[in-house]
Motif scaffolding. Structure first.
Motif, PDB file in Angstrom:
ATOM      1  N   VAL A  53     -11.960  -3.166   4.137  1.00  0.00           N
ATOM      2  CA  VAL A  53     -10.763  -3.611   4.491  1.00  0.00           C
ATOM      3  C   VAL A  53     -10.519  -5.127   3.815  1.00  0.00           C
ATOM      4  O   VAL A  53      -9.548  -5.349   3.166  1.00  0.00           O
ATOM      5  N   SER A  99     -10.985   3.974   6.854  1.00  0.00           N
ATOM      6  CA  SER A  99     -10.384   4.750   7.911  1.00  0.00           C
ATOM      7  C   SER A  99     -11.156   5.869   8.528  1.00  0.00           C
ATOM      8  O   SER A  99     -11.603   5.883   9.628  1.00  0.00           O
ATOM      9  N   LYS A 133      -0.871  -1.096   7.082  1.00  0.00           N
ATOM     10  CA  LYS A 133      -1.852  -0.052   7.729  1.00  0.00           C
ATOM     11  C   LYS A 133      -3.221  -0.982   7.605  1.00  0.00           C
ATOM     12  O   LYS A 133      -3.831  -0.563   8.570  1.00  0.00           O
ATOM     13  N   ALA A 134      -3.553  -1.735   6.683  1.00  0.00           N
ATOM     14  CA  ALA A 134      -4.735  -2.148   6.620  1.00  0.00           C
ATOM     15  C   ALA A 134      -4.962  -3.364   7.602  1.00  0.00           C
ATOM     16  O   ALA A 134      -5.850  -3.649   8.071  1.00  0.00           O
ATOM     17  N   CYS A 184       0.839  -1.251   0.076  1.00  0.00           N
ATOM     18  CA  CYS A 184      -0.044  -0.062  -0.083  1.00  0.00           C
ATOM     19  C   CYS A 184       0.939   1.224   0.104  1.00  0.00           C
ATOM     20  O   CYS A 184       0.329   2.289   0.532  1.00  0.00           O
ATOM     21  N   VAL A 211      -9.336  -3.742   0.041  1.00  0.00           N
ATOM     22  CA  VAL A 211      -7.695  -3.278   0.389  1.00  0.00           C
ATOM     23  C   VAL A 211      -6.893  -4.595   0.503  1.00  0.00           C
ATOM     24  O   VAL A 211      -5.812  -4.606  -0.280  1.00  0.00           O
ATOM     25  N   LEU A 256      -9.073   2.089   1.311  1.00  0.00           N
ATOM     26  CA  LEU A 256      -8.307   2.367   2.385  1.00  0.00           C
ATOM     27  C   LEU A 256      -8.683   3.787   3.298  1.00  0.00           C
ATOM     28  O   LEU A 256      -8.915   3.784   4.257  1.00  0.00           O
ATOM     29  N   CYS A 297      -0.254  -5.082   2.888  1.00  0.00           N
ATOM     30  CA  CYS A 297      -0.474  -3.610   3.626  1.00  0.00           C
ATOM     31  C   CYS A 297      -0.395  -3.479   5.058  1.00  0.00           C
ATOM     32  O   CYS A 297      -1.541  -4.050   5.697  1.00  0.00           O
TER      33      CYS A 297
END
Length: 239
Positions: free
Chosen positions: A156, A141, A169-170, A101, A160, A137, A167
């Motif tokens: 997600v 968020s 963050k995901a 990502c 994502v 994403l 990723c």
């Protein structure tokens, strides 16, 4: 003797003519060597380069398969630095960045590839998937911040992590959503996968500890929190 003197200019002319012919023949031979051998050398160089590229891309594919993304990116960066026209390296680097990502870097490489080889439908499709994942994403968020955990989790899981499976963050957002939904067992499972790839991921350690705490397994929770604090203090001392 007189005859020899008379013949001297003729002998000199023959000698000079022989010298000229010799020089001409040598030049002709050198020209033939250049014209005939140079393509063979170029072809050999091209063949060696093709073999090297194939070996590089095979190594990159293996590193991606075993989730050694940093090593794959190092190889691709070195390849592009050595040959900025190596289109396949831009495609592979874009794909790795998308999976992690790193969307801005990935988009730049996809567009660079399309500059070098326009009209590739597979690359255009991946670029579209990048945009979908990036948008999903951001949406996930925002939904998390507004407390819409179930809907956020769908973005997600279904978008994502489909297009960007590595990723970080995901993955962490998914854990936070599971924790907010009080699915503590799933939090422990998901953080286990994260910690298997990065055992010092502090956020994953803390979230895992909180899940154990909510499951009333306070001893295990305390161990994870202690690990988190110890690592944080160690990092602070080193800096």
């Amino acid at each position: 003797m007189i005859n020899l003197i008379k013949l001297a200019p003729l002998i000199d002319m023959i000698a000079w003519r022989g010298l000229v012919y010799t020089i001409f023949i040598l030049h002709f031979v050198f020209a033939c060597q250049f014209l005939l051998l140079q393509p063979l050398v170029s072809a050999q160089d091209a063949g060696d380069k093709s073999v090297h590229t194939a070996e590089l891309l095979e190594r990159v594919s293996h590193n991606i398969k075993v989730k050694r993304y940093s090593e794959a990116l190092d190889d691709l960066n070195a390849a592009i630095e050595a040959d900025p026209s190596l289109s396949e390296a831009y495609w592979h680097r874009a794909s790795v960045s998308r999976q992690l990502c790193r969307y801005e870097e990935s988009e730049i490489d996809y567009k660079k590839y399309l500059e070098l080889k326009p009209g590739n439908s597979a690359v255009e499709k991946e670029l579209s998937q990048l945009h979908q994942a990036q948008s999903a994403l951001e949406t996930a968020s925002s939904l998390f911040d507004s407390g819409e955990f179930k809907k956020s989790l769908e973005y997600v899981d279904k978008v994502v992590l489909v297009f960007s499976p590595a990723c970080p963050k995901a993955k962490l957002l998914k854990v936070k959503l599971l924790l907010a939904s009080k699915d503590y067992s799933s939090v422990i499972s998901e953080t286990g996968y994260i910690l298997k790839e990065d055992e010092n991921n502090l956020e994953a350690l803390l979230l895992r500890g909180r899940a154990y705490y909510y499951l009333a397994d306070h001893d295990v929770a305390q161990r994870f929190v202690f690990h988190h604090v110890s690592y944080w203090l160690h990092a602070l001392v080193l800096h």
